[in-house]
Write an enzyme that holds these catalytic residues in place. Structure first.
Site, PDB file in Angstrom:
ATOM      1  N   GLU A  92       0.830  -1.071   0.105  1.00 48.83           N
ATOM      2  CA  GLU A  92       0.111  -0.032   0.129  1.00 48.83           C
ATOM      3  C   GLU A  92       0.855   1.232  -0.013  1.00 48.83           C
ATOM      4  O   GLU A  92       0.656   2.135  -0.892  1.00 48.83           O
ATOM      5  CB  GLU A  92      -1.081   0.085   1.293  1.00 48.83           C
ATOM      6  N   HIS A 161      -9.576  -5.392  10.562  1.00 44.65           N
ATOM      7  CA  HIS A 161     -10.028  -5.114   9.334  1.00 44.65           C
ATOM      8  C   HIS A 161     -11.507  -4.490   8.974  1.00 44.65           C
ATOM      9  O   HIS A 161     -12.077  -4.448   8.087  1.00 44.65           O
ATOM     10  CB  HIS A 161     -10.345  -6.584   8.506  1.00 44.65           C
TER      11      HIS A 161
END
Lengths: 357, 367
Positions: A92, A161
């Site tokens: 990322e 998450h």
């Protein structure tokens, strides 16, 4: 001494054509039988803008050959090819940072985070580079980029998450934050985000990707900073963003059965925030409940409440109230997670408390 | 360590005298500029952190001499030297550190953030390693421009570019750099990571901070990136080896990695007491000073610079930098009303902040 910039768009943005915005009542109808999913609305927005502008590309994990981890980009590789629909390794920080420089250079990247939870490892590029580039360079380079992906809990994904990043990231000046609650807005707002010359954090929700509604086939752009009033009432104002807007509508329906009619405002964008619409409503109802899926401390809800106090102090008949997620890490167990999230029950209780109290 | 010329006909020997004289001038400009920077810092005219480039001049001047003016460049925070080597005016560079409106970022960036759009300088960046994904992205964009758009973004003819991404040896250990290298290797992006290996990340000697400190090229090999080790104290040697390397990265549109051995004469920043190294060590490196070495070559082997020429050159440069300092000193401070809330958004809209309305301020003086 240099002169003042007089153009509406900063010269750092380079060649720019903002879309023509029309007023809400001139947008294509929300009623119709072209019923598609939220994910398809997102895809349409990206595909339309990619057909219009070759500078636009999509990068992220599994966006190309896998057709999207959540099938948002399904079929896009076939239409646009691997140079514009780009599978990234799980990096990322790397692909976000890379695309930020590409945006500075003059491209118009769309960066998909499979989940905004994973954006935390890219916090340095998205906050330090994207949001601050125009300022730090003294107006030499802007950063026209869209970061988008799933935000929020609701699928028993556990603590790491299930991030709602709006409370964290909305604090940073230099970026815009968009959070649509329905397929129609998802398309119109994402198209605007891609056309906007500033970095846009676009927050979707895994729990809404399968939501179905009429979405016009034609192109339309929803301007930032304009709330949608989804329901009218005079007892209380419900203010929300993203997925919990739907919980507010459900709560408002239930409250109406008891004769409590609420204004429901879908803010659609967090930065800019349409405080004028909130203030106009609260000045009529005298009461407000803010519903926000991030944690309460230093949250978007607290910001809205602070601004309500600044703008509407004399009109308030009760202290502003908020419904946030529980102030704990996101739990896994189904029952715990349901209790953790804002839900219609908690919203009804909050409204009843300030209306009757 | 240093690769020496492999043939008697060195690449740099084929350059005209004037090119090397320009290098000398550029390196001496940086040296003089940094000496005035230190002075101004001590006078509290410059605030914050300030990292000077003294000793490393050949690195910026030599590598930038090997690429085109429109190749994108991105830097770490020790960035004054590269900015000057890339032809930012000393006035804009010094005024930025003085926090003045005439600075390259109108005083909003400071010492660590030298941006120069007309010279394709995409900024100095303060977080160690943060510029490495950016350098990768500049290469990605340049490649995209050619392969997808089929022409330059400004409508010009598409060309093969190479992006230069400078970092220090401390950035070798930052995660972002490893992600950047993997992406560059995977996508075959024309970016060259130039590690200005001065042996220390702040006070930590390289062998205390990274594996395989004597052969950093092994690290790049892990990402399938061609790498080369070059002595960065000798600008002619640097050109001999870096020029063909950069040309190959451009032609084949592939990444590269350079372990450029150098040394900083001053501390990490101007507030560094330098207790981690000895004066003897510093003096040993100074004996190999890059400016002295080039000057010697130009005075003897090429015999194209005389004592008097050198005296005139240093005098001119001293005057030029003194004027830059004077101008920075006299330049106006940024006006709070126009500058505090400008350049935050390219498209300012109502409702972006509860405390202010954003606006557009002054045009950047470089644009």
């Amino acid at each position: 001494m240099p002169e003042l910039i007089e153009t509406p768009i900063h010269p750092a943005a380079g060649p720019w054509d903002l879309p023509e915005f029309v007023s809400e009542d001139q947008l294509p109808s929300r009623q119709g039988d072209r019923v598609i999913q939220y994910r398809e609305a997102l895809r349409e927005a990206m595909a339309e803008e990619m057909r219009r502008d070759k500078r636009v590309y999509l990068i992220g994990e599994e966006v190309a050959q896998y057709n999207g981890a959540y099938k948002i980009s399904q079929g896009m590789l076939e239409e646009f090819g691997p140079k514009r629909i780009i599978d990234s390794p799980i990096s990322e920080s790397g692909f976000a940072g890379m695309s930020i420089a590409a945006a500075m250079y003059g491209l118009r990247p769309i960066v998909e985070f499979m989940s905004w939870s994973f954006s935390l490892v890219a916090a340095d590029p998205i906050l330090n580079n994207a949001a601050k580039m125009l300022y730090m360079s003294g107006g030499q380079w802007g950063c026209p980029i869209v970061f988008r992906g799933n935000d929020g809990a609701g699928g028993q994904l556990g603590s790491t998450h299930s991030w709602c990043v709006e409370g964290l990231f909305a604090n940073v000046p230099g970026m815009k934050m968009v959070i649509p609650s329905c397929p129609y807005d998802a398309k119109g707002l994402l198209k605007t985000a891609i056309r906007d010359p500033d970095p846009v954090f676009f927050l979707e929700s895994e729990r809404m990707l399968g939501d179905r509604a009429h979405v016009p086939a034609e192109e339309y752009y929803i301007p930032f900073g304009q709330a949608a009033k989804l329901r009218e009432g005079d007892a209380c104002t419900l203010v929300s963003f993203g997925r919990p807007v739907n919980f507010c509508l459900e709560a408002a329906r239930r409250l109406a059965e008891d004769g409590i009619e609420c204004d429901v405002l879908d803010m659609r964008t967090i930065r800019p925030l349409d405080i004028e619409s909130i203030a106009a409503s609260v000045q009529r109802t005298g009461r407000v409940v803010v519903v926000d899926q991030s944690w309460p401390f230093g949250s978007v809800a607290s910001e809205v409440m602070a601004q309500v106090c600044e703008h509407c102090f004399d009109w308030l008949d009760a202290p502003p109230a908020r419904v946030n997620t529980a102030d704990v890490p996101t739990p896994y167990a189904k029952g715990l997670e349901q209790a953790y999230l804002p839900n219609p029950d908690r919203i009804v209780a909050a409204v009843e408390n300030i209306v009757q109290g | 360590m240093a690769k020496t010329a492999i043939s008697s006909k060195r690449l740099s020997d084929q350059l005209p005298n004037q090119v090397l004289i320009d290098w000398l001038r550029s390196m001496q400009l940086i040296r003089e500029f940094e000496s005035r920077t230190m002075q101004a810092y001590q006078q509290a005219k410059i605030g914050g952190f300030c990292h000077v480039y003294t000793g490393q001049e050949a690195c910026a001047v030599g590598t930038l001499a090997c690429v085109n003016d429109d190749d994108p460049v991105v830097l770490a925070y020790r960035d004054h030297g590269h900015a000057l080597a890339r032809k930012m005016t000393p006035e804009a560079c010094m005024a930025e550190m003085f926090g003045k409106t005439t600075g390259c970022a109108k005083g909003k960036g400071g010492s660590m953030h030298m941006f120069d759009r007309p010279h394709w300088l995409f900024g100095g960046h303060g977080i160690v390693g943060a510029q490495t994904p950016l350098g990768t992205g500049l290469a990605f964009a340049a490649k995209y421009e050619r392969e997808v758009l089929g022409q330059g973004l400004d409508g010009s003819e598409a060309k093969k570019k190479v992006s230069l991404c400078y970092l220090g040896d401390g950035a070798l250990n930052q995660g972002a750099f490893h992600e950047a290298q993997n992406l560059a290797g995977l996508f075959s992006l024309p970016v060259i990571y130039i590690v200005e290996n001065n042996g220390y990340s702040m006070g930590t000697a390289i062998q205390r901070g990274t594996t395989m400190p004597d052969d950093l090229c092994l690290k790049a090999a892990g990402y399938g990136i061609d790498a080369i080790q070059i002595d960065g104290m000798d600008i002619r040697n640097l050109y001999d080896h870096f020029k063909p390397f950069a040309d190959a990265c451009r032609a084949e549109q592939k990444p590269g990695f350079v372990d450029l051995k150098t040394y900083r004469y001053q501390g990490h920043s101007l507030s560094d007491p330098q207790k981690y190294r000895t004066k003897d060590e510093v003096d040993q490196w100074k004996e190999r000073d890059s400016i002295a070495a080039l000057l010697h070559h130009l005075m003897t082997e090429r015999a194209c610079v005389s004592e008097e020429d050198w005296k005139n050159m240093t005098g001119d440069i001293r005057q030029q930098v003194r004027e830059a300092v004077d101008l920075a000193d006299k330049a106006p401070d940024p006006d709070v009303a126009t500058e505090l809330y400008s350049d935050v958004y390219a498209n300012p809209q109502k409702g972006l902040s509860p405390s202010c309305d954003y606006n557009h301020g002054l045009k950047n003086p470089l644009l």
